[in-house]
Design an enzyme around this catalytic site. Structure first.
Site, short mmCIF file in Angstrom:
data_model
loop_
_atom_site.label_atom_id
_atom_site.label_comp_id
_atom_site.label_asym_id
_atom_site.label_seq_id
_atom_site.Cartn_x
_atom_site.Cartn_y
_atom_site.Cartn_z
N GLY A 45 0.82 -1.27 0.04
CA GLY A 45 -0.12 0.06 0.14
C GLY A 45 0.93 1.27 -0.04
O GLY A 45 1.97 1.33 0.72
N GLN A 50 3.37 10.13 0.69
CA GLN A 50 4.64 9.28 0.99
C GLN A 50 5.74 9.36 -0.02
O GLN A 50 7.01 9.25 0.01
CB GLN A 50 4.23 7.54 1.25
CG GLN A 50 3.69 7.44 2.26
CD GLN A 50 3.40 6.03 2.58
OE1 GLN A 50 2.24 5.17 2.01
NE2 GLN A 50 4.44 5.24 3.18
N CYS A 97 5.16 0.04 7.33
CA CYS A 97 5.06 0.99 6.57
C CYS A 97 6.32 1.54 5.73
O CYS A 97 7.37 1.35 6.48
CB CYS A 97 4.61 2.29 7.46
SG CYS A 97 4.35 3.79 6.67
N LEU A 98 6.26 1.92 4.70
CA LEU A 98 7.35 2.11 3.71
C LEU A 98 7.96 3.42 4.20
O LEU A 98 9.26 3.80 3.88
CB LEU A 98 6.99 2.37 2.35
CG LEU A 98 6.71 0.99 1.68
CD1 LEU A 98 6.09 1.08 0.11
CD2 LEU A 98 8.10 -0.13 1.63
N HIS A 139 -5.08 2.30 6.96
CA HIS A 139 -3.87 2.81 7.14
C HIS A 139 -3.36 3.88 6.13
O HIS A 139 -2.62 4.96 6.27
CB HIS A 139 -2.67 1.34 6.90
CG HIS A 139 -1.18 1.78 6.91
ND1 HIS A 139 -0.42 1.54 8.04
CD2 HIS A 139 -0.24 2.64 6.14
CE1 HIS A 139 1.01 1.93 7.79
NE2 HIS A 139 0.97 2.53 6.63
N GLU A 140 -3.61 3.69 4.94
CA GLU A 140 -3.54 4.69 3.73
C GLU A 140 -4.26 5.89 3.75
O GLU A 140 -3.80 7.08 3.80
CB GLU A 140 -3.47 4.15 2.54
CG GLU A 140 -2.71 2.61 2.15
CD GLU A 140 -1.10 2.82 2.56
OE1 GLU A 140 -0.62 4.00 2.58
OE2 GLU A 140 -0.49 2.08 2.64
N HIS A 143 -2.73 8.23 6.22
CA HIS A 143 -1.60 9.07 5.75
C HIS A 143 -2.22 10.32 5.06
O HIS A 143 -1.56 11.35 5.05
CB HIS A 143 -0.89 8.17 4.69
CG HIS A 143 0.29 7.34 5.06
ND1 HIS A 143 1.35 7.57 5.57
CD2 HIS A 143 0.43 5.98 4.72
CE1 HIS A 143 2.19 6.74 5.84
NE2 HIS A 143 1.64 5.69 5.42
C1 Y12 Z 1 -1.48 -4.01 6.38
C2 Y12 Z 1 -0.53 -3.26 7.46
C3 Y12 Z 1 -0.15 -1.95 6.63
C4 Y12 Z 1 -0.31 -1.92 5.49
C5 Y12 Z 1 0.18 -0.66 4.68
C6 Y12 Z 1 1.24 -0.86 3.85
N1 Y12 Z 1 2.38 -1.27 4.10
C7 Y12 Z 1 3.52 -1.54 3.47
O1 Y12 Z 1 3.25 -1.74 2.22
C8 Y12 Z 1 4.64 -2.02 4.11
C9 Y12 Z 1 5.93 -2.25 3.21
C10 Y12 Z 1 7.07 -2.62 4.01
C11 Y12 Z 1 7.90 -3.08 3.07
C12 Y12 Z 1 9.36 -3.44 3.56
O2 Y12 Z 1 10.35 -3.88 2.61
C13 Y12 Z 1 11.28 -3.08 2.27
O3 Y12 Z 1 11.26 -2.02 2.31
C14 Y12 Z 1 12.19 -3.70 1.02
C15 Y12 Z 1 9.68 -3.26 4.66
O4 Y12 Z 1 11.06 -3.63 5.10
C16 Y12 Z 1 11.73 -3.01 5.66
O5 Y12 Z 1 11.60 -1.86 5.94
C17 Y12 Z 1 13.37 -3.46 5.76
C18 Y12 Z 1 8.93 -2.54 5.47
C19 Y12 Z 1 7.54 -2.17 5.57
C20 Y12 Z 1 -1.03 -2.68 4.70
C21 Y12 Z 1 -1.65 -3.87 5.13
CO CO Z 2 2.31 3.87 5.72
#
Ligand code: Y12
Ligand code: CO
Length: 177
Positions: A45, A50, A97-98, A139-140, A143
């Site tokens: 997401g 962001q 969260c990214l 979550h989004e 933001h």
């Molecule tokens: C459930 C809960 C929250 C959401 C919101 C969207 N969140 C994400 O997309 C999180 C992504 C994420 C990806 C990662 O991987 C990389 O950065 C390569 C990550 O790992 C690190 O930070 C090392 C952390 C989060 C949707 C559904």
């Molecule tokens: Co986020």
């Protein structure tokens, strides 16, 4: 095109986003860039703020239920100017969260929600969401309101997060220099 992701504690993440009024080719290119950015950073997401655009745009692409957890573009949701119209129940999920790399924490949200929104062509849409989709959309939407999931943590957990996050940033800085 990949877009740089704004990370905590950058103040731009606190901006309240504005509604989209023009649904043109520029918006479509921006949505495509958001998708490329999200997929290439393993996200499911992403909100426009962001990537430093304070407009009410979010995308969600949940992984498939298979072992690989691949993300099919056919399942991509592009949600513009969302409004939560109703909600039911509560649920707890470990969120990431990214914009807050390497940190995951349990957060309570509505179990299911109904939203109205517009698609990339400005057409009015409605969606009933539960499970992971409901959590991701909430979550989004937070933001878009300038809120991060860490703001929903208890006082003690937030303190622990700030300490760990600062230490991690210090480590990253010292590795770079
Ligand atoms: C459930 C809960 C929250 C959401 C919101 C969207 N969140 C994400 O997309 C999180 C992504 C994420 C990806 C990662 O991987 C990389 O950065 C390569 C990550 O790992 C690190 O930070 C090392 C952390 C989060 C949707 C559904
Ligand atoms: Co986020």
């Amino acid at each position: 095109m990949m877009l740089p992701i704004v990370t905590y504690p950058d103040k731009r993440l606190k901006i309240v986003s504005k509604d989209v009024t023009t649904f043109d080719a520029k918006l479509h290119t921006f949505l495509d860039d958001m998708y490329e950015t999200m997929i290439n950073t393993n996200g499911i997401g992403l909100a426009a703020i962001q990537v430093d655009r304070p407009i009410n745009v979010l995308i969600v692409n949940l992984p498939n239920d298979d072992e690989e957890g691949t993300q099919d573009k056919a399942n991509l949701l592009e949600i513009i100017n969302p409004v939560i119209t109703h909600s039911e129940g509560t649920t707890v999920y470990q969120e990431g969260c990214l914009s807050v790399p390497k940190f995951y924490e349990d957060v309570e949200r509505f179990e299911s929600i109904g939203i109205t929104y517009q698609n990339r062509d400005g057409e009015a849409c409605t969606l009933e969401a539960d499970g992971l989709l409901s959590i991701a959309i909430q979550h989004e939407i937070d933001h878009l309101l300038g809120k991060l999931f860490i703001e929903k943590l208890s006082y003690g957990r937030r303190k622990k997060f700030e300490k760990e996050y600062k230490r991690m940033q210090k480590e990253l800085k010292s590795k770079k220099s």
